[in-house]
Write an enzyme that holds these catalytic residues in place. Sequence first.
Site, PDB file in Angstrom:
ATOM      1  N   LYS A   1     104.669  18.158  33.635  1.00  9.09           N
ATOM      2  CA  LYS A   1     105.224  16.840  33.308  1.00  9.09           C
ATOM      3  C   LYS A   1     105.912  16.935  31.955  1.00  9.09           C
ATOM      4  O   LYS A   1     105.269  17.039  30.919  1.00  9.09           O
ATOM      5  CB  LYS A   1     104.159  15.750  33.233  1.00  9.09           C
ATOM      6  CG  LYS A   1     104.849  14.373  33.153  1.00  9.09           C
ATOM      7  CD  LYS A   1     103.955  13.268  32.684  1.00  9.09           C
ATOM      8  CE  LYS A   1     103.925  13.083  31.203  1.00  9.09           C
ATOM      9  NZ  LYS A   1     105.202  12.713  30.574  1.00  9.09           N
TER      10      LYS A   1
ATOM     11  N   GLU B   1      97.864  22.358  21.774  1.00 12.92           N
ATOM     12  CA  GLU B   1      98.645  22.521  20.543  1.00 12.92           C
ATOM     13  C   GLU B   1      98.953  21.108  20.065  1.00 12.92           C
ATOM     14  O   GLU B   1      99.697  20.376  20.709  1.00 12.92           O
ATOM     15  CB  GLU B   1      99.907  23.318  20.823  1.00 12.92           C
ATOM     16  CG  GLU B   1      99.581  24.752  21.210  1.00 12.92           C
ATOM     17  CD  GLU B   1     100.796  25.593  21.550  1.00 12.92           C
ATOM     18  OE1 GLU B   1     101.927  25.093  21.450  1.00 12.92           O
ATOM     19  OE2 GLU B   1     100.603  26.750  21.936  1.00 12.92           O
TER      20      GLU B   1
ATOM     21  N   CYS C   1     106.266  20.276  14.846  1.00 17.01           N
ATOM     22  CA  CYS C   1     104.828  20.228  14.531  1.00 17.01           C
ATOM     23  C   CYS C   1     104.502  21.089  13.327  1.00 17.01           C
ATOM     24  O   CYS C   1     103.564  20.803  12.587  1.00 17.01           O
ATOM     25  CB  CYS C   1     104.021  20.686  15.739  1.00 17.01           C
ATOM     26  SG  CYS C   1     104.512  22.317  16.319  1.00 17.01           S
TER      27      CYS C   1
ATOM     28  N   GLU D   1     100.243  12.287   9.964  1.00 18.95           N
ATOM     29  CA  GLU D   1     101.454  12.918  10.480  1.00 18.95           C
ATOM     30  C   GLU D   1     102.498  11.839  10.778  1.00 18.95           C
ATOM     31  O   GLU D   1     102.212  10.887  11.516  1.00 18.95           O
ATOM     32  CB  GLU D   1     101.144  13.691  11.765  1.00 18.95           C
ATOM     33  CG  GLU D   1     102.367  14.398  12.318  1.00 18.95           C
ATOM     34  CD  GLU D   1     102.117  15.070  13.668  1.00 18.95           C
ATOM     35  OE1 GLU D   1     101.535  14.425  14.556  1.00 18.95           O
ATOM     36  OE2 GLU D   1     102.500  16.238  13.816  1.00 18.95           O
TER      37      GLU D   1
HETATM   38  P1  NDP Z   1     102.373  12.687  22.882  1.00 18.22           P
HETATM   39  O1  NDP Z   1     100.967  13.124  22.689  1.00 18.22           O
HETATM   40  O2  NDP Z   1     102.692  11.253  22.710  1.00 18.22           O
HETATM   41  O3  NDP Z   1     102.891  13.069  24.324  1.00 18.22           O
HETATM   42  C1  NDP Z   1     102.894  14.401  24.808  1.00 18.22           C
HETATM   43  C2  NDP Z   1     102.911  14.379  26.320  1.00 18.22           C
HETATM   44  O4  NDP Z   1     101.668  13.847  26.805  1.00 18.22           O
HETATM   45  C3  NDP Z   1     103.998  13.499  26.896  1.00 18.22           C
HETATM   46  O5  NDP Z   1     104.516  14.117  28.048  1.00 18.22           O
HETATM   47  C4  NDP Z   1     103.237  12.234  27.220  1.00 18.22           C
HETATM   48  O6  NDP Z   1     103.860  11.438  28.189  1.00 18.22           O
HETATM   49  C5  NDP Z   1     101.928  12.802  27.722  1.00 18.22           C
HETATM   50  N1  NDP Z   1     100.795  11.870  27.690  1.00 18.22           N
HETATM   51  C6  NDP Z   1     100.563  10.854  26.853  1.00 18.22           C
HETATM   52  N2  NDP Z   1      99.363  10.276  27.120  1.00 18.22           N
HETATM   53  C7  NDP Z   1      98.840  10.935  28.169  1.00 18.22           C
HETATM   54  C8  NDP Z   1      97.633  10.820  28.932  1.00 18.22           C
HETATM   55  N3  NDP Z   1      96.714   9.885  28.638  1.00 18.22           N
HETATM   56  N4  NDP Z   1      97.415  11.670  29.954  1.00 18.22           N
HETATM   57  C9  NDP Z   1      98.313  12.631  30.244  1.00 18.22           C
HETATM   58  N5  NDP Z   1      99.493  12.793  29.572  1.00 18.22           N
HETATM   59  C10 NDP Z   1      99.742  11.970  28.543  1.00 18.22           C
HETATM   60  O7  NDP Z   1     103.239  13.602  21.907  1.00 18.22           O
HETATM   61  P2  NDP Z   1     104.788  13.474  21.586  1.00 18.22           P
HETATM   62  O8  NDP Z   1     105.561  13.668  22.846  1.00 18.22           O
HETATM   63  O9  NDP Z   1     104.997  12.238  20.787  1.00 18.22           O
HETATM   64  O10 NDP Z   1     105.022  14.767  20.674  1.00 18.22           O
HETATM   65  C11 NDP Z   1     104.835  14.773  19.311  1.00 18.22           C
HETATM   66  C12 NDP Z   1     103.473  15.340  18.945  1.00 18.22           C
HETATM   67  O11 NDP Z   1     103.368  16.666  19.449  1.00 18.22           O
HETATM   68  C13 NDP Z   1     103.248  15.468  17.455  1.00 18.22           C
HETATM   69  O12 NDP Z   1     101.934  15.064  17.134  1.00 18.22           O
HETATM   70  C14 NDP Z   1     103.395  16.954  17.191  1.00 18.22           C
HETATM   71  O13 NDP Z   1     102.730  17.418  16.042  1.00 18.22           O
HETATM   72  C15 NDP Z   1     102.839  17.523  18.444  1.00 18.22           C
HETATM   73  N6  NDP Z   1     103.330  18.897  18.644  1.00 18.22           N
HETATM   74  C16 NDP Z   1     102.468  19.933  18.420  1.00 18.22           C
HETATM   75  C17 NDP Z   1     102.909  21.242  18.541  1.00 18.22           C
HETATM   76  C18 NDP Z   1     101.991  22.392  18.290  1.00 18.22           C
HETATM   77  O14 NDP Z   1     102.357  23.502  18.650  1.00 18.22           O
HETATM   78  N7  NDP Z   1     100.835  22.214  17.691  1.00 18.22           N
HETATM   79  C19 NDP Z   1     104.296  21.541  18.909  1.00 18.22           C
HETATM   80  C20 NDP Z   1     105.102  20.364  19.110  1.00 18.22           C
HETATM   81  C21 NDP Z   1     104.624  19.093  18.986  1.00 18.22           C
HETATM   82  P3  NDP Z   1     105.022  10.388  27.786  1.00 18.22           P
HETATM   83  O15 NDP Z   1     105.344  10.588  26.350  1.00 18.22           O
HETATM   84  O16 NDP Z   1     106.117  10.759  28.679  1.00 18.22           O
HETATM   85  O17 NDP Z   1     104.455   9.048  28.030  1.00 18.22           O
END
Ligand code: NDP
Length: 487
Positions: free
Chosen positions: A179, A255, A289, A391
């Site tokens: 997804k 991550e 991130c 963050e």
């Molecule tokens: P989110 O946690 O908001 O979303 C990530 C994904 O999870 C999206 O596809 C989202 O869907 C999905 N999602 C949200 N809630 C649920 C749930 N309850 N069950 C299943 N899937 C769910 O992160 P962001 O997209 O806002 O990305 C930014 C974040 O990612 C920052 O905190 C950043 O630090 C972190 N990050 C970490 C990295 C690492 O390597 N440590 C690398 C890159 C980013 P949708 O948004 O479509 O609703």
Amino acid sequence: MTRLITSFIDGEFQSPDGARLFDKRSPVDGRVIARIAEAPQAEVDRAVQAARAALLGDWGRMPMEKRSALLHAVADEITRRFDDFVEAEMADTGQPAHVMTQVFIPRGAANFKVFADVVKNVPTESFRMDTPDGRGALNYAIRKPKGVIGVICPWNAPFLLMTWKLGPALACGNTVVVKPSEETPLTAALLGEVMAKVGVPRGVYNVVNGFGPKSTGEFITTHPKVDAITFTGETRTGTAIMKAAAEGMRDVSFELGGKNAGIVFADADFDAAVDGIFRSAFLNTGQVCLGTERVYVERPIFEHFRDALKAKAEAVRYGRPEDHHSTYGPLISQEHRDKVLGYYQRAVDEGATVVTGGGVPDMPAELKGGCWVQPTIWTGLKDDASVVREEIFGPCCHLRPFDSEDEVVALANDNVYGLSTTIWTQNLTRAHRMAERIEVGITWINSWFLRDLRTPFGGSKQSGIGREGGVHSLEFYTETRNVCVKL
Ligand code: NDP
């Protein structure tokens, strides 16, 4: 042109008939650029079934050499369609062309190649043991795929981060249900075309689009036939997914977020340090991130450093991604822009001095509908200010002077996150010493974002669970089983 994006299941794009569609808007100007079909529970069920059938069928039985060759073919086809991937990722994210052509898309292809080779070169252990009859027994370990992997991705570097999971997952013989973020569905769809073209068996790679909670994301993470979940995103979302994975004792690889420190000593190569901190704070409009939102500068060079960083931040060139003069793009969405601007206001409320930025740039009329914010630098905040602790995931950083190594190590460690740090100094003895004391998964010394894909990648503390990269990815994407043979 408005594209229509549907799920890719069992080797085919699904019909949009009857689907609930939602809009994907350009972050650059707010225009609708795609309509996306949200996958309901029934469609996720079909994706998981297709993935399981492939696991038990062609893909599961395929010799490793052939699987590896197919993943090389995927990488080659991505390279052949490089411009299509660049165009799709620019449309989704609004980030400048050079970020796509130099980092995001090449890394996507590399993610398949590296792991296609890694899996062929990993030895397994064996132990010869004594037995009372003197004949002995031989134990040896075998690695088996985990099964159907749920892959949940964020929007900030969509193709790079998705393929970072797909490369090892598929190389190890798993099948996937992916997804993408609802903000960035385009490259995942393109990859479906690539998989079909090069002959990856049906059902190995499945994509379902939609939202997270109570939608497609949750349908995957709560699905009893998904064997393990790999997730990149916010720590809070990781907590929800971990709870879902507890049902059925499914494994997770996470991550997560970061609030990374950049540390600049007075003996650093000054220009290199300014460039490095600038990139780490503002690349991808701060939506990285591994980015630096807390910068600690040794006191003798503090003001000089602040002024040099300010000058660079004020020299960014806003513009459309395909315009090669642009060096700086918008944030991903209006929702995220509201969050970042909320922090810009909060910084002022918490007593910050705004060195530069702090608001919205004056854009030409055709770009006013985009998600633009200024690169922003603050000084003067207390160490417990929320802007220094939480963050933000935007193009902003707080600069604070420090006087000693012990002080800056304590400051860097004083956070719930522990993803990465970047240290700038010519004293390498000190740099090595600090790398052992700072509680993060990745320390860069006189560099930032340099990645060798064979090395362990992941976060300490609340920044993640598990390590990926090279052989480390195999810990999550395979299950090791022991075979004991009586001789
Ligand atoms: P989110 O946690 O908001 O979303 C990530 C994904 O999870 C999206 O596809 C989202 O869907 C999905 N999602 C949200 N809630 C649920 C749930 N309850 N069950 C299943 N899937 C769910 O992160 P962001 O997209 O806002 O990305 C930014 C974040 O990612 C920052 O905190 C950043 O630090 C972190 N990050 C970490 C990295 C690492 O390597 N440590 C690398 C890159 C980013 P949708 O948004 O479509 O609703």
